[in-house]
Design a protein around this motif. Structure first.
Motif, mmCIF file in Angstrom:
data_model
loop_
_atom_site.group_PDB
_atom_site.id
_atom_site.type_symbol
_atom_site.label_atom_id
_atom_site.label_comp_id
_atom_site.label_asym_id
_atom_site.label_seq_id
_atom_site.Cartn_x
_atom_site.Cartn_y
_atom_site.Cartn_z
ATOM 1 N N MET A 37 41.499 37.737 40.846
ATOM 2 C CA MET A 37 42.061 36.883 39.816
ATOM 3 C C MET A 37 43.355 36.196 40.250
ATOM 4 N N ARG A 78 37.783 45.736 37.824
ATOM 5 C CA ARG A 78 36.666 46.674 37.693
ATOM 6 C C ARG A 78 35.801 46.802 38.941
ATOM 7 N N GLY A 79 35.427 45.666 39.507
ATOM 8 C CA GLY A 79 34.673 45.720 40.760
ATOM 9 C C GLY A 79 33.170 45.863 40.637
ATOM 10 N N SER A 80 32.596 45.440 39.517
ATOM 11 C CA SER A 80 31.141 45.599 39.400
ATOM 12 C C SER A 80 30.392 44.672 40.365
ATOM 13 N N ASN A 81 30.928 43.499 40.636
ATOM 14 C CA ASN A 81 30.284 42.637 41.642
ATOM 15 C C ASN A 81 30.415 43.227 43.038
ATOM 16 N N GLU A 87 24.998 37.860 37.536
ATOM 17 C CA GLU A 87 25.988 37.802 38.622
ATOM 18 C C GLU A 87 25.621 38.772 39.739
ATOM 19 N N ALA A 132 35.404 38.650 44.487
ATOM 20 C CA ALA A 132 34.583 39.341 43.479
ATOM 21 C C ALA A 132 35.517 39.784 42.345
ATOM 22 N N GLY A 133 35.820 38.829 41.462
ATOM 23 C CA GLY A 133 36.785 39.129 40.410
ATOM 24 C C GLY A 133 38.195 39.236 40.975
ATOM 25 N N ILE A 163 32.361 33.872 42.984
ATOM 26 C CA ILE A 163 31.402 33.815 41.884
ATOM 27 C C ILE A 163 32.168 33.498 40.621
ATOM 28 N N HIS A 164 31.657 32.509 39.889
ATOM 29 C CA HIS A 164 32.307 32.073 38.651
ATOM 30 C C HIS A 164 31.298 32.244 37.515
ATOM 31 N N PRO A 165 31.739 32.869 36.418
ATOM 32 C CA PRO A 165 30.768 33.164 35.354
ATOM 33 C C PRO A 165 30.543 31.994 34.404
ATOM 34 N N GLY A 174 38.528 28.295 35.922
ATOM 35 C CA GLY A 174 39.609 29.235 35.591
ATOM 36 C C GLY A 174 39.113 30.477 34.867
ATOM 37 N N LEU A 178 26.708 39.377 33.488
ATOM 38 C CA LEU A 178 26.984 40.237 34.653
ATOM 39 C C LEU A 178 25.696 40.659 35.353
ATOM 40 N N TYR A 228 33.380 33.665 29.900
ATOM 41 C CA TYR A 228 32.434 34.198 28.910
ATOM 42 C C TYR A 228 32.939 33.951 27.486
HETATM 43 C C1 GAR Z 1 33.214 38.666 36.818
HETATM 44 O O1 GAR Z 1 32.599 38.248 35.624
HETATM 45 C C2 GAR Z 1 33.536 37.464 37.688
HETATM 46 O O2 GAR Z 1 32.545 36.470 37.673
HETATM 47 C C3 GAR Z 1 34.785 36.971 37.033
HETATM 48 O O3 GAR Z 1 35.514 38.139 36.756
HETATM 49 C C4 GAR Z 1 34.603 39.225 36.519
HETATM 50 C C5 GAR Z 1 34.950 40.356 37.443
HETATM 51 O O4 GAR Z 1 34.178 41.491 37.146
HETATM 52 N N1 GAR Z 1 35.509 36.066 37.870
HETATM 53 C C6 GAR Z 1 36.227 35.048 37.399
HETATM 54 O O5 GAR Z 1 36.366 34.814 36.209
HETATM 55 C C7 GAR Z 1 36.890 34.195 38.452
HETATM 56 N N2 GAR Z 1 37.505 33.052 37.850
HETATM 57 P P1 GAR Z 1 33.985 42.642 38.219
HETATM 58 O O6 GAR Z 1 35.392 43.072 38.666
HETATM 59 O O7 GAR Z 1 33.312 43.738 37.460
HETATM 60 O O8 GAR Z 1 33.172 42.105 39.361
#
Ligand code: GAR
Length: 211
Positions: free
Chosen positions: A91, A11-14, A175, A88-89, A109-111, A119, A172, A123
Motif C-alpha cells: 500500500m 494480510r497477505g492473502s494474495n 484475485e 500484493a497489497g 494486482i488492483h481490485p 488508488g 478476492l 471494493y
Molecule cells: C487486495 O484486495 C489487493 O488487490 C488490494 O489490497 C488487498 C490486499 O489483500 N490492493 C490494492 O488495493 C492496491 N491499490 P491481501 O493483503 O490479503 O493480498
C-alpha cells in the motif's frame, strides 16, 4: 525459475495464493520466492510468509520520505536478485527511482478496472456504486498511479452481493487465481502482445538503456 520478490503491507492473502502456486500449483518450476518484503514490521502477511517457509525482510516506512525510503528498499531487494517485483497489497505508491530500478518487471494486482478506478478502496467504490460487476486487473507498474499496461483482467459478478464483505469475498477469490495464472502466462511467454506493454517482458532481453 524466475525469482520473485513479493511485497505486501498487510494480510497477505494474495501472497499466500502466489506462494502456494509456486510450491504446488501453476507456478511450480516456473518461479521461486526470493523474498517476501513488507514496509510494515507488524504486517500479518510477514508471519504467514515465514510459516510458509519464505525468506522475509522488512523496512519500516513509517515517517520516512518516499524517495529516500524507496532507495533503501531498492538496495535491499537488489540483494535478493529478483527477476520480478510482485506487489500484493503493497500500500505505497512507488517513487520513480523504484520504478526505474525494476522497469518493466514490477507487477501489481488492483481490485478494480484500472481504467475506471485507481488508488485505495476499490471494493468500497464498487459496493457504494452498486456496480453489477467489477474487474480485477493485473498490470505492469509504471510511474503513474495504477496507469501501467494491463496484462489481464477478470470480471467479478457482483449481482446480489449486498454487503461489502461479500463483494470482497467474491473479488478476492478471483484475485487469488488470476494473479498466479497471469504470472505463469508471463513467465511462459504466453501473454499476447499488449499495446503499450514494454518489450522488456522477455526477461532474456534486458531493457535498452538510453546512452
Ligand atoms: C487486495 O484486495 C489487493 O488487490 C488490494 O489490497 C488487498 C490486499 O489483500 N490492493 C490494492 O488495493 C492496491 N491499490 P491481501 O493483503 O490479503 O493480498
Amino acid at each position: 525459475p524466475a525469482r520473485l520478490a513479493i511485497l505486501l503491507s498487510g494480510r497477505g492473502s494474495n501472497m499466500v495464493a502466489l506462494v502456494q502456486a509456486v510450491q504446488r500449483g501453476g507456478l511450480h518450476g516456473l518461479a521461486e520466492v526470493a523474498v517476501v518484503f513488507s514496509n510494515k514490521p507488524d504486517a500479518p502477511g510477514l508471519d504467514t510468509a515465514m510459516a510458509l517457509g519464505c525468506p522475509i525482510d522488512c523496512l519500516d516506512s513509517q515517517g520516512r520520505k518516499r524517495a529516500e525510503y524507496d532507495a533503501e528498499v531498492v538496495s535491499i531487494l537488489t540483494g535478493y536478485v529478483p527477476d520480478y517485483i510482485v506487489l500484493a497489497g503493497y500500500m505505497r505508491v512507488l517513487s520513480p527511482t523504484f520504478v526505474r530500478a525494476f522497469a518493466g518487471r514490477i507487477l501489481n494486482i488492483h481490485p478494480a478496472d484500472t481504467h475506471l478506478h485507481q488508488g485505495l478502496h476499490a471494493y468500497e467504490w464498487a459496493f457504494n456504486n452498486r456496480l453489477p460487476e467489477t474487474k480485477i486487473t493485473v498490470h505492469l507498474v509504471d510511474e503513474g498511479l495504477d496507469t501501467g499496461p494491463v496484462l489481464a483482467q477478470q470480471s467479478v459478478d457482483l449481482r446480489g452481493a449486498d454487503t461489502l464483505a461479500e463483494v470482497e469475498r467474491r473479488g478476492l477469490a478471483v484475485e487469488h487465481q488470476l494473479y498466479a495464472e497471469t504470472l505463469a502466462r508471463l513467465l511462459r511467454g504466453d501473454l499476447p502482445t499488449l499495446a503499450g506493454a514494454p518489450a522488456a517482458l522477455d526477461s532474456t532481453t534486458p531493457p535498452q538503456r538510453p546512452d
